[in-house]
Write an enzyme that holds these catalytic residues in place. Sequence first.
Site, short mmCIF file in Angstrom:
data_model
loop_
_atom_site.label_atom_id
_atom_site.label_comp_id
_atom_site.label_asym_id
_atom_site.label_seq_id
_atom_site.Cartn_x
_atom_site.Cartn_y
_atom_site.Cartn_z
CB SER A 146 -0.93 -0.01 1.22
OG SER A 146 -0.17 -0.12 2.41
CB THR A 147 4.09 2.28 1.43
OG1 THR A 147 3.49 1.83 2.65
CG2 THR A 147 4.75 3.63 1.65
N GLY A 155 8.09 -1.57 -0.37
CA GLY A 155 7.74 -1.33 1.03
C GLY A 155 8.45 -2.33 1.93
CE LYS A 169 10.00 -6.38 0.30
NZ LYS A 169 8.70 -5.70 0.41
N GLY A 170 7.03 -9.28 3.31
CA GLY A 170 6.16 -10.40 3.02
C GLY A 170 4.79 -10.29 3.65
N GLY A 171 4.55 -9.15 4.32
CA GLY A 171 3.21 -8.95 4.89
C GLY A 171 2.13 -9.06 3.82
CD GLU A 214 7.47 -7.82 -1.84
OE1 GLU A 214 6.55 -6.99 -1.89
OE2 GLU A 214 7.80 -8.39 -0.79
CE LYS A 227 4.68 -0.74 7.66
NZ LYS A 227 4.73 -0.76 6.21
C1 5RP Z 1 4.58 -7.38 0.45
C2 5RP Z 1 5.49 -6.58 1.30
C3 5RP Z 1 5.12 -5.17 1.52
O1 5RP Z 1 6.06 -4.36 0.90
C4 5RP Z 1 5.07 -4.90 2.98
O2 5RP Z 1 4.11 -5.77 3.56
C5 5RP Z 1 4.71 -3.45 3.30
O3 5RP Z 1 3.44 -3.17 2.80
P1 5RP Z 1 2.67 -1.83 3.13
O4 5RP Z 1 3.41 -0.73 2.46
O5 5RP Z 1 1.28 -2.07 2.60
O6 5RP Z 1 2.66 -1.68 4.63
O7 5RP Z 1 6.52 -7.03 1.75
O8 5RP Z 1 5.00 -8.71 0.38
#
Ligand code: 5RP
Length: 233
Positions: A31-32, A86, A98-100, A107, A125
């Site tokens: 989302s960022t 992100g 990462k990986g949320g 990635e 973060k």
């Molecule tokens: C996706 C990711 C995203 O970059 C991470 O989860 C951050 O996401 P957001 O900017 O929505 O907080 O690693 O696999």
Amino acid sequence: MAGAEQLKEQAGIAACRFVTDGMSLGLGTGSTVRYSIIEIARMIKEEGIEVVGVPTSEDTKRLAEHLEIPLRTIDVATNLDLTIDGADEFDPKFDLIKGGGGALTREKIVAKASNSMVVVADETKQVSTLGGFDLPIEVDSILWEDVRDGISGICPGEVRLRGEDEDPYITDNQGFILDCSFGPTISNPESLEREISEIPGVVEVGLFVGICDAVVMASSGGVETLVKPDGRL
Ligand code: 5RP
């Protein structure tokens, strides 16, 4: 005071100061970085820059196609100039979780194929030690229970299959995700990444060690660019 969404937008747009004409770009997921991708499309349309993007997920591919950003596929992505992505956490050494969003495997492939990586994030973060955010690990969908047992021998907390047992979250690579509660204990991410990667059935670990060169971080005080002292930017 800026809300969470505005902070993401500020960081996402500010990171595009690293984007210049002629670059090949890894386009992250989340989302960022979504705001960076929208800004890159604006720069193409309004400033006339020419870039080519490599998306790190099907979601990002759809967004970039919709915005008419020229794309190249991941299989021919080597020697990219810059990846913007992100992160769920970053520590003082610029190591990441990462990986949320479930896109960690592509990635990491794209980030490692890049000559530099900029992370876009808000201040939530930033951590002193990684692990408060459950570590995502992509695993083979058939072997996931064996992998869970293997990781349970390493992880002090819970190891959960993302989604439900009957209806698990499925990645773009048809894998599953295990979310692992280490707590803020990951002081040596490099050795942990190596240890987890040795478990058969692990596809990729959401630890990005020595890959990120700068973090563009938005907070209520404004946007700050943190550049890794011995990094590539
Ligand atoms: C996706 C990711 C995203 O970059 C991470 O989860 C951050 O996401 P957001 O900017 O929505 O907080 O690693 O696999």
